[in-house]
Design an enzyme around this catalytic site. Structure first.
Site, mmCIF file in Angstrom:
data_model
loop_
_atom_site.group_PDB
_atom_site.id
_atom_site.type_symbol
_atom_site.label_atom_id
_atom_site.label_comp_id
_atom_site.label_asym_id
_atom_site.label_seq_id
_atom_site.Cartn_x
_atom_site.Cartn_y
_atom_site.Cartn_z
ATOM 1 N N CYS A 66 82.632 45.107 50.515
ATOM 2 C CA CYS A 66 81.725 45.775 49.575
ATOM 3 C C CYS A 66 82.463 46.145 48.276
ATOM 4 O O CYS A 66 82.820 45.250 47.528
ATOM 5 C CB CYS A 66 81.034 46.953 50.248
ATOM 6 S SG CYS A 66 79.482 47.323 49.434
ATOM 7 N N HIS B 100 79.388 45.963 55.221
ATOM 8 C CA HIS B 100 80.380 46.845 55.859
ATOM 9 C C HIS B 100 80.579 46.427 57.318
ATOM 10 O O HIS B 100 79.902 46.975 58.200
ATOM 11 C CB HIS B 100 79.889 48.298 55.813
ATOM 12 C CG HIS B 100 80.047 48.958 54.503
ATOM 13 N ND1 HIS B 100 80.975 49.953 54.268
ATOM 14 C CD2 HIS B 100 79.397 48.770 53.332
ATOM 15 C CE1 HIS B 100 80.884 50.344 53.003
ATOM 16 N NE2 HIS B 100 79.931 49.644 52.424
ATOM 17 N N GLU C 121 82.745 47.186 59.392
ATOM 18 C CA GLU C 121 83.249 48.260 60.261
ATOM 19 C C GLU C 121 82.118 49.130 60.801
ATOM 20 O O GLU C 121 82.330 49.927 61.707
ATOM 21 C CB GLU C 121 84.290 49.105 59.504
ATOM 22 C CG GLU C 121 83.752 50.123 58.506
ATOM 23 C CD GLU C 121 83.255 49.535 57.183
ATOM 24 O OE1 GLU C 121 83.167 48.299 57.050
ATOM 25 O OE2 GLU C 121 82.929 50.346 56.284
HETATM 26 N N1 GLN Z 1 77.901 49.872 44.728
HETATM 27 C C1 GLN Z 1 79.310 50.090 44.972
HETATM 28 C C2 GLN Z 1 80.149 49.628 43.772
HETATM 29 O O1 GLN Z 1 79.656 49.033 42.876
HETATM 30 C C3 GLN Z 1 79.775 49.400 46.246
HETATM 31 C C4 GLN Z 1 79.062 49.997 47.439
HETATM 32 C C5 GLN Z 1 79.854 49.989 48.710
HETATM 33 O O2 GLN Z 1 81.064 49.750 48.756
HETATM 34 N N2 GLN Z 1 79.167 50.315 49.778
HETATM 35 O O3 GLN Z 1 81.310 49.860 43.725
#
Ligand code: GLN
Length: 211
Positions: A86, A176, A178
């Site tokens: 992410c 994610h 995890e």
């Molecule tokens: N929206 C977040 C970003 O731009 C990432 C979201 C996440 O890691 N769950 O950094």
């Protein structure tokens, strides 16, 4: 020595400036690795691979700058496997949009931050694995991968966009892993990549020349 090739238990760091350490630790341990939190450049010498967890990528960039970790991480990634999840995938990407921001540029993808917008925002959804079958994925304000480079392999998709990609030793997921109840397969994959990489190095493990 734990973590060398003979014990087959790699040591994998989780960047612990912000975001979730404990769930990654548990998943890495289920996958047969030892997990340690990494907060300083010196600690990078102690690990065979590193997870860049989810969180908020602009905050992480500020913290990387503050801790003088940006260049050490880039050097680490030139030799050893990184897995960005992410916000971590945003840090690894070669290009970031919405808005543009600096990145480690270790994986040839273009990511659009918060790219699913209201379409999915945050949800648990089945992703399609390139090897066949599906897996459960947890998306939290996820980036969308808009472009993959010629060397980047798509391992899973959701709504026709790549959500899990690899390039050489590196792996990136826009979700994610995890947080899934659906199994440990993504962490298993990263641990296997780290083991393969460790086995290739003559020292069979971490670089012990530096202190
Ligand atoms: N929206 C977040 C970003 O731009 C990432 C979201 C996440 O890691 N769950 O950094």
């Amino acid at each position: 020595m734990a973590g060398n090739a003979s014990t087959h238990e790699p040591v994998i760091g989780v960047l612990a400036l912000q975001g979730d350490f404990d769930a990654h630790r548990a998943a890495l341990e289920r996958a047969g690795a030892r997990a340690i939190p990494v907060r300083t450049a010196a600690q990078l010498d102690d690990v065979d691979g590193l997870i860049l967890p989810g969180g908020e990528s602009t905050t992480m960039l500020k913290l990387l700058d503050y801790e003088n970790l940006f260049e050490p991480l880039r050097r680490f990634g030139a030799e050893k496997p990184l897995f960005g999840t992410c916000a971590g995938a945003i840090l690894l990407a070669s290009e970031v949009t919405n808005p543009p921001q600096p990145s480690l540029a270790l994986l040839d993808i273009t990511v659009e931050r918060n790219g699913y917008g209201r379409q999915i925002d945050s949800r648990i959804a089945p992703i399609e694995l390139a090897q066949g079958g599906t897996a459960e994925a947890v998306f939290i304000r996820a980036p969308i991968i808009r472009r993959v480079g010629p060397q980047t392999k798509v391992l899973a998709t959701y709504l026709d966009a790549p959500v899990l990609v690899e390039q050489g030793r590196h792996l990136a997921a826009t979700f994610h892993p995890e947080l899934s109840n659906g199994g440990n397969q993504i962490h298993n994959l990263f641990v296997e990549k780290v083991k393969a990489q460790t086995a290739h190095r003559p020292s069979g493990g971490r670089d012990r020349r530096k202190q």
